[in-house]
Design an enzyme around this catalytic site. Structure first.
Site, PDB file in Angstrom:
ATOM      1  N   GLU A 131       0.824  -1.204   0.000  1.00 46.14           N
ATOM      2  CA  GLU A 131       0.000   0.000   0.000  1.00 46.14           C
ATOM      3  C   GLU A 131       0.864   1.263   0.000  1.00 46.14           C
ATOM      4  OE1 GLU A 131      -2.779  -0.532  -1.105  1.00 46.14           O
ATOM      5  OE2 GLU A 131      -4.294  -0.525   0.467  1.00 46.14           O
ATOM      6  N   THR A 183      -5.217   6.884  -5.794  1.00 47.09           N
ATOM      7  CA  THR A 183      -5.283   7.127  -4.362  1.00 47.09           C
ATOM      8  C   THR A 183      -4.390   8.287  -3.949  1.00 47.09           C
ATOM      9  OG1 THR A 183      -5.755   4.796  -3.972  1.00 47.09           O
ATOM     10  CG2 THR A 183      -4.997   6.076  -2.086  1.00 47.09           C
TER      11      THR A 183
END
Length: 310
Positions: A131, A183
């Site tokens: 991530e 993101t």
């Protein structure tokens, strides 16, 4: 060490934030999911083969799954390596946890090959490296439900503290407009400071939503699905968002909002009939806007990542 040589897993899509729980709440979906096959190799390297058309890097230091596997190898120091065959069905940039599915799936599959030597919390720690590569931040709100299944609360990152929350028997409708919202870009538009009155309202909603899940109180869940901090900023990146939200709630959905950082939008419903009606309304909006889309009518995945074959 008792090991197997190859494992295939299904790694589910996830919905992060759940409207008011930015970076702390998430749930796992039954659809869509990625398929990952991981094999042990007798040399200390990671080989990546992509069976999809997304053009993702095969260099492990630039690949979400790759950096996770490298971090596991660094922990082991035993000369083992991995070959990963990835068939992604969750489009990158969809807001349905594509990077989390890759990262968490690699971590769980590796653990299976190694005889399940790591616990779930350690697997989350490994997967968070993926991530960080994807978004620049080690967040776990997608990773946690992917690995634990159901609904999870990430109470803390330092130290890591994950709580599983009872998941009511709800239906989830997701529409994925075929536009990309990265993101990292979606984080850039967020304010660094918020008004105290908004923070207080947000805390109340997060607490109410968690209480609603524990009590299986659908009215409380519905009232708590409100975001006064993130959604007003990020929703401007998603065409048709306001119309989808209003029409879905009018049709009987409990509520919903942006899935992760978008562009996908999710809605929770108490029945499959309402969930399907919501899917049709979503389809009508994006057909009228001339934007390609995919819809899913699914449920909350209580198991998370599962092995499909050996």
């Amino acid at each position: 060490m008792d090991t197997i040589r190859s494992v295939t897993v299904q790694s589910p899509g996830t919905i992060a934030n759940l409207v008011c729980g930015f970076d702390v709440l998430g749930l796992a979906l039954h659809q869509p999911f990625d398929c990952l096959t991981l094999k042990l190799i007798d040399r200390p390297e990671v080989e990546i083969i992509n069976h999809d058309d997304y053009g993702l890097p095969t260099d492990p230091v630039k690949n979400v799954s790759g950096v996770v596997l490298l971090s596991i190898m660094e922990r082991l120091h035993n000369g083992v390596g991995f070959q990963l065959i990835s068939e992604k069905k969750i489009k990158p940039g969809s807001g349905i946890g594509s990077s989390a599915a890759s990262a968490a799936g690699a971590a769980v599959a590796a653990n299976m090959l190694l005889g399940n030597i790591f616990n779930k919390e350690e697997l989350v720690q490994f997967a968070m490296n993926g991530e960080k590569l994807a978004s620049g931040v080690k967040h776990a709100d997608n990773i946690a439900p992917c690995i634990y299944g159901g609904i999870t609360l990430v109470r803390s990152i330092h130290p890591l503290d994950i709580i599983s929350i009872p998941a009511p028997s709800l239906f989830v409708t997701v529409v994925h407009p075929q536009i990309e919202v990265k993101t990292a870009d979606a984080r850039q538009i967020l304010k660094k400071e918020i008004l105290l009155k908004n923070a207080i309202k947000q805390w109340g909603n997060v607490a109410g939503l968690v209480a609603g899940f524990f009590k299986n109180d659908l009215d409380l869940i519905s009232r708590s699905l409100e975001d006064v901090v993130i959604e007003p900023l990020r929703s401007i990146l998603i065409p048709g968002f306001d119309e989808v939200k209003v029409q879905s709630k009018t049709a009987g959905a409990l509520g919903g909002g942006i899935s992760g950082s978008g562009p996908s939008i999710f809605m929770l419903s108490a029945s499959e009939g309402i969930a399907k009606e919501v899917a049709q309304l979503m389809s009508d909006v994006y057909t009228r806007l001339g934007i390609d889309f995919h819809t899913y009518v699914t449920t909350i995945n209580q198991k998370g990542i599962i092995q499909t074959e050996q």
